[in-house]
Design a protein around this motif. Structure first.
Motif, mmCIF file in Angstrom:
data_model
loop_
_atom_site.group_PDB
_atom_site.id
_atom_site.type_symbol
_atom_site.label_atom_id
_atom_site.label_comp_id
_atom_site.label_asym_id
_atom_site.label_seq_id
_atom_site.Cartn_x
_atom_site.Cartn_y
_atom_site.Cartn_z
ATOM 1 N N ILE A 144 -73.587 103.018 4.370
ATOM 2 C CA ILE A 144 -72.874 101.741 4.474
ATOM 3 C C ILE A 144 -72.031 101.785 5.744
ATOM 4 N N LEU A 145 -72.170 100.767 6.576
ATOM 5 C CA LEU A 145 -71.414 100.679 7.837
ATOM 6 C C LEU A 145 -70.559 99.424 7.799
ATOM 7 N N THR A 146 -69.257 99.559 8.137
ATOM 8 C CA THR A 146 -68.348 98.405 8.038
ATOM 9 C C THR A 146 -67.641 98.099 9.357
ATOM 10 N N HIS A 174 -79.577 98.072 10.965
ATOM 11 C CA HIS A 174 -80.511 98.534 9.928
ATOM 12 C C HIS A 174 -81.577 99.438 10.543
ATOM 13 N N ASN A 175 -82.036 99.072 11.727
ATOM 14 C CA ASN A 175 -83.087 99.849 12.383
ATOM 15 C C ASN A 175 -82.623 101.230 12.815
ATOM 16 N N LYS A 176 -81.314 101.434 12.870
ATOM 17 C CA LYS A 176 -80.765 102.763 13.155
ATOM 18 C C LYS A 176 -80.722 103.626 11.894
ATOM 19 N N GLY A 177 -81.052 103.014 10.748
ATOM 20 C CA GLY A 177 -81.085 103.774 9.509
ATOM 21 C C GLY A 177 -80.028 103.386 8.492
ATOM 22 N N VAL A 178 -79.162 102.419 8.849
ATOM 23 C CA VAL A 178 -78.079 102.015 7.942
ATOM 24 C C VAL A 178 -78.641 101.120 6.831
ATOM 25 N N LYS A 179 -78.374 101.481 5.570
ATOM 26 C CA LYS A 179 -78.920 100.699 4.450
ATOM 27 C C LYS A 179 -78.147 99.394 4.240
ATOM 28 N N ILE A 180 -76.807 99.481 4.265
ATOM 29 C CA ILE A 180 -75.955 98.312 4.045
ATOM 30 C C ILE A 180 -75.069 98.103 5.272
ATOM 31 N N VAL A 181 -75.153 96.922 5.852
ATOM 32 C CA VAL A 181 -74.278 96.565 6.978
ATOM 33 C C VAL A 181 -73.305 95.498 6.503
ATOM 34 N N ALA A 182 -72.011 95.780 6.630
ATOM 35 C CA ALA A 182 -70.986 94.804 6.247
ATOM 36 C C ALA A 182 -70.073 94.560 7.437
ATOM 37 N N LEU A 183 -70.184 93.370 8.017
ATOM 38 C CA LEU A 183 -69.307 93.013 9.142
ATOM 39 C C LEU A 183 -67.998 92.482 8.555
ATOM 40 N N MET A 194 -62.387 82.848 9.383
ATOM 41 C CA MET A 194 -63.259 83.873 9.949
ATOM 42 C C MET A 194 -64.429 84.024 8.985
ATOM 43 N N VAL A 195 -65.451 84.740 9.428
ATOM 44 C CA VAL A 195 -66.632 84.953 8.577
ATOM 45 C C VAL A 195 -66.906 86.446 8.451
ATOM 46 N N ALA A 196 -67.166 86.901 7.222
ATOM 47 C CA ALA A 196 -67.648 88.259 6.988
ATOM 48 C C ALA A 196 -69.091 88.168 6.516
ATOM 49 N N LEU A 197 -69.868 89.197 6.838
ATOM 50 C CA LEU A 197 -71.289 89.210 6.493
ATOM 51 C C LEU A 197 -71.649 90.547 5.856
ATOM 52 N N ALA A 198 -72.577 90.529 4.910
ATOM 53 C CA ALA A 198 -73.078 91.776 4.325
ATOM 54 C C ALA A 198 -74.576 91.672 4.113
ATOM 55 N N SER A 199 -75.296 92.724 4.494
ATOM 56 C CA SER A 199 -76.761 92.693 4.452
ATOM 57 C C SER A 199 -77.321 94.006 3.927
ATOM 58 N N ASP A 202 -82.974 93.150 2.829
ATOM 59 C CA ASP A 202 -83.694 92.074 2.137
ATOM 60 C C ASP A 202 -82.900 90.776 2.134
ATOM 61 N N THR A 203 -81.588 90.911 1.897
ATOM 62 C CA THR A 203 -80.733 89.743 1.694
ATOM 63 C C THR A 203 -79.474 89.867 2.533
ATOM 64 N N CYS A 204 -78.997 88.728 3.024
ATOM 65 C CA CYS A 204 -77.744 88.716 3.783
ATOM 66 C C CYS A 204 -76.841 87.616 3.240
ATOM 67 N N TYR A 205 -75.564 87.963 3.040
ATOM 68 C CA TYR A 205 -74.585 86.990 2.544
ATOM 69 C C TYR A 205 -73.471 86.807 3.564
ATOM 70 N N LYS A 206 -72.948 85.576 3.592
ATOM 71 C CA LYS A 206 -71.754 85.352 4.410
ATOM 72 C C LYS A 206 -70.656 84.774 3.522
ATOM 73 N N ILE A 207 -69.416 85.039 3.924
ATOM 74 C CA ILE A 207 -68.275 84.528 3.169
ATOM 75 C C ILE A 207 -67.179 84.150 4.154
#
Length: 300
Positions: A144-146, A174-183, A194-199, A202-207
């Motif tokens: 998980i990368l934040t 993700h292509n570097k190997g990170v399973k979950i990316v959370a901005l 502001m917007v946060a994103l998590a992917s 398969d799926t990406c969410y924004k809040i």
């Protein structure tokens, strides 16, 4: 010890005597949410670096190695999660990579949550030579990368001018190997949010996150800890994790802001008034009320 019933976190981050950044921002929320946390402090400073005077000392690499060796020798090196934040040098990051390898010998399913602390708002506040160590050595090891927007752009070398750009940056991570990316934060909103994103590929969410007219310190560290906690507690439910994390942060930030404004009704809030009020908001940490929902983004 190898009990999977109880989540155990090793957190290697900065420490301040007064205030809430690094481990001071991460450990308490994790403990409140039922996680055992072992903390190693990369620095011990009197306050965070936004204050006028900074006093304290830095943990040397051989000292960190000695602490890890002690955990291993005593057989108390079983962790379900590994969390890292601020590191001051490429060498210390390479050491983090070695520690992950050692911890995974004891628990191959260890979840590594990496907050690649490098800067914000277009400015780096760590030495530039840290970037290649994150990009090439540490990030590929992360589950998980934040990062915030600036850090995600640094790691990928790609701009994030709109949502499409953000999705490309996330895909590159993700292509570097990170399973979950959370901005944890991006400038993709407007004057009010502001917007946060998590992917998870398969799926990406924004809040959306309501903006406040104040600068908070330690929010990125808090985000990483909460995201770790809720991803575990929700059974890897990405939408709920993002919603619970942001609900907690919004509650704490709003309470901190209101308390600061009570002391300083107008003008710029002094740095000592705007330390995150974690202890006072223990109930919010335990049971965040979701009032903003995450929305799924359809990838092209």
């Amino acid at each position: 010890m190898s009990s999977n019933s109880e989540p155990r976190v090793l957190s290697i981050q900065s420490h301040v005597v007064h205030g809430y950044v690094g481990n001071k921002s991460a450990v308490f929320p994790l403990q409140v949410l039922g996680f055992e946390v072992d903390a190693i402090n990369t620095v011990q400073f009197s306050t965070h670096t936004g204050y006028k005077h900074i006093k304290g000392n830095v943990l040397q690499n051989d000292e960190l190695e000695e602490l890890i060796e002690g955990l291993i020798l005593n057989g108390v090196d079983y962790y379900t999660h590994f969390l890292t934040g601020y590191s001051r040098s490429p060498d210390s990051l390479k050491q983090i990579a070695q520690i992950i390898t050692k911890l995974r010998l004891k628990n191959p399913n260890l979840v590594y949550v990496c907050d690649p602390v490098m800067g914000d708002n277009g400015e780096m506040y760590v030495p530039e030579e840290i970037l290649p160590a994150y990009r090439d050595v540490v990030v590929p090891l992360a589950d998980i990368l934040t990062p915030n927007q600036f850090e995600a752009e640094l790691i990928t070398g790609m701009p994030m001018k709109d949502l499409d750009g953000a999705l490309k940056v996330i895909e590159a991570l993700h292509n570097k190997g990170v399973k979950i990316v959370a901005l944890s934060s991006t400038d993709l909103g407007d004057d009010k949010v502001m917007v946060a994103l998590a992917s998870n590929r398969d799926t990406c969410y924004k809040i959306e996150i309501t903006k406040m007219d104040a600068q908070f310190t330690g929010t990125g560290d808090l985000f990483a800890a909460l995201f770790l906690a809720w991803f575990h507690k929700s059974g890897s439910d990405l939408k709920m994790t993002l919603e619970k994390t942001i609900a907690t942060m919004q509650g704490i930030v709003a309470n901190t802001y209101n308390a600061a404004r009570a002391k300083q009704p107008t003008g710029k809030i002094p740095v000592e008034y705007i330390e995150l009020r974690l202890v006072q908001n223990k109930k919010i940490i335990e049971d965040p009320q979701i009032n903003v929902n995450a929305v799924e983004i359809k990838r092209q």
